[in-house]
Design an enzyme around this catalytic site. Structure first.
Site, PDB file in Angstrom:
ATOM      1  CB  SER A 255      -8.294   0.610   5.660  1.00  0.00           C
ATOM      2  OG  SER A 255      -9.040   1.771   5.478  1.00  0.00           O
TER       3      SER A 255
ATOM      4  CB  SER B  27      -8.190   3.481   2.756  1.00  0.00           C
ATOM      5  OG  SER B  27      -7.342   2.917   3.733  1.00  0.00           O
TER       6      SER B  27
ATOM      7  CE  LYS C 154      -3.963   1.911   2.621  1.00  0.00           C
ATOM      8  NZ  LYS C 154      -4.837   1.699   3.793  1.00  0.00           N
TER       9      LYS C 154
END
Ligand code: GLN
Length: 481
Positions: free
Chosen positions: A177, A153, A78
């Site tokens: 997330s 996210s 990420k």
């Protein structure tokens, strides 16, 4: 054999047995990314050195060298986790050109294990969101239906894992997330206990809630990534010195006598009926295998979203104060004095959701409101945590749906922040309590994946793994409707 459909542990075995070369596997992966990721947009950046890295792995294997635990396995990361000499944008204009000069601790550990970094994945800006639509660089799409969101996210990591565009990924989870996008993309996502994994090198959103964790194709892969990234780190004072087991030891398909709590508040109105049904079917399956299922109550559940959005925004407003155009990141060209430089840098650099959170967080911390909002929310946080402590006297694990809904359409909630915030209703309380929780696939509803969440007491990830593995094995045949 479709190499790209293999799990990380299967690939690792093939590499070690020399049935496939690492360069071959990486080239296949890059070709698939080239083809599929134009529309999915799960990656923001691909590591230009990955083929060279793969060649080194092949050399090592050929020479009979000692192989690392994840030798040659390509992993996606990420974009809020720092990797030396690669961008870390947090999907924000504010950090568009930011290249951290150091590795996050989890990256150091991944590199030591021999894993390869394939690239950096898309996310909601600064991890604010549940759909990856707030990325400044355009949304990611759901691999099961490109008109739908992958969740957020960590939507890029989950979409890449779900579309077989990586062999495992890292995400971060502040209020859901890792778990919600894993549920939306039909993969496994684990948020470890707060303190289990070092946050050093994770660009902070809400420091009392953030945790890094794996997003993988199956439960075994999640265990393997956890074996690599867990542990106390001197550079993160909130990481804890507690023995780390070999998580793969708990991949046992046996849960006789396991006490499974089903909280009534998580199956109440507001949840899409087919999602609830999938989760209930999975629960019935483990009940048949000897788990003892009991109804429990977590009475303060309903305050979770309000408490989370007070505390998370308060911490975010403070963490994001560092992005001021002075030290690093974006600086506006449009200013006549220092004050204007600050204002215009932040005005132009942050997207709408980031600004909303900074304003909200600043408000709840401001004099006159601090007691009414921030302090009160802290008190309710303690009650939410206590609910879980009480519940774990009766249950070894708690099972809930991961999200109240199936993957929704792009644009469906983007203009309505409250609707978007409600996506976290089953995940955020787990962060408030600091507990570990995993989302695993619970079957499909009209070709869209539904997710089931397993929550355990602090540092009892192994209880989650036992439960998850049993459900995963029982659902291999698949349930759908
Ligand atoms: N969706 C939640 C939020 O918007 C959680 C985000 C996260 O865990 N990073 O805050």
């Amino acid at each position: 054999m479709d190499i790209l459909k293999l799990t990380a542990w299967q690939l690792k075995e093939l590499l070690a047995k020399k049935e496939i070369s690492c360069v071959e596997a990486v080239k296949l992966l890059l070709a698939a990314i080239e083809k599929k990721d134009k529309s999915l947009h799960s990656y923001l950046y691909l590591n230009p050195g990955v083929i060279e890295d793969a060649k080194k792995v092949d050399k090592k294997i050929a020479s009979g060298g000692r192989l690392g635990y994840l030798e040659g396995v390509p992993v996606a990361v990420k974009d809020n986790i720092c990797i030396k000499n690669m961008p870390a944008t947090c999907a924000s204009r504010m950090l568009e050109n930011f290249y951290p000069p150091y590795d996050a601790t989890v990256i150091e550990k991944l590199k030591q294990s021999g894993a390869l970094i394939i690239g950096k994945t898309n996310m909601d800006e600064f991890a604010f969101g549940s759909s990856t639509e707030s990325s400044a660089f355009g949304p990611t799409r759901n691999p099961f239906d490109e008109m739908r969101v992958p969740g957020g996210s960590s939507g890029g990591s989950a979409s890449a894992a779900g579309a077989n565009l990586c062999f495992g990924a890292l995400g971060s989870d502040t209020g859901g997330s890792i778990r919600q996008p894993a549920a939306f993309c039909g993969v496994v996502g684990l948020k470890p206990t707060y303190g289990r994994v070092s946050r050093y090198g994770l660009i902070a959103f809400a420091s009392s809630l953030d945790q890094i964790g794996p997003i993988t194709k199956d439960v075994r892969d999640a265990c393997m990534l956890m074996n690599v990234i867990s542990g106390r780190d001197e550079k993160d004072s909130t990481s804890v010195e507690i023995k780390i087991p070999d998580y793969t030891d708990f991949l046992k398909d046996d849960i006789k006598g396991l006490r499974v709590g089903i909280p009534e508040e998580y199956f109440a109105s507001g949840i899409e009926e087919p999602v609830k049904n999938r989760v209930m079917e999975a629960i019935r399956l483990i009940e048949k295998q000897g788990a003892e299922v009991k109804r429990i109550s977590l009475p303060h559940t309903k305050y979770g979203i309000a408490v989370y959005y007070i505390l998370a925004t308060a911490e975010a407003s403070s963490n994001l104060a560092r992005f001021d155009g002075v030290k690093y990141g974006f600086r506006t060209g449009n200013y006549k004095n220092l004050r204007e430089m600050y204002m215009n840098t932040r005005g132009e650099g942050f997207g709408a959701e980031a600004k909303r959170r900074i304003i909200l967080g600043t408000y709840v911390l401001s004099s006159g409101y601090y007691d009414a909002y921030y302090i009160k929310a802290q008190k309710v946080r303690a009650l939410i945590r206590k609910d879980f402590t009480e519940a774990f006297k009766e249950a070894d694990v708690i099972i809930t749906p991961t999200a109240p809904e199936l993957p929704f359409k792009l644009g469906e909630k983007k203009e309505d922040p409250i609707k978007m915030y409600l996506s976290d209703i089953f995940t955020a309380n787990v962060n408030l309590a600091g507990l570990p929780a995993m989302s695993i696939p619970a079957g499909f509803v009209s070709s869209l994946p539904a997710g089931l969440q397993i929550i355990a007491p602090h540092f009892r990830e192994e209880k989650i793994i036992e439960t998850a593995y049993t459900i995963e094995q029982s659902l291999k045949g698949g349930i759908s409707g």
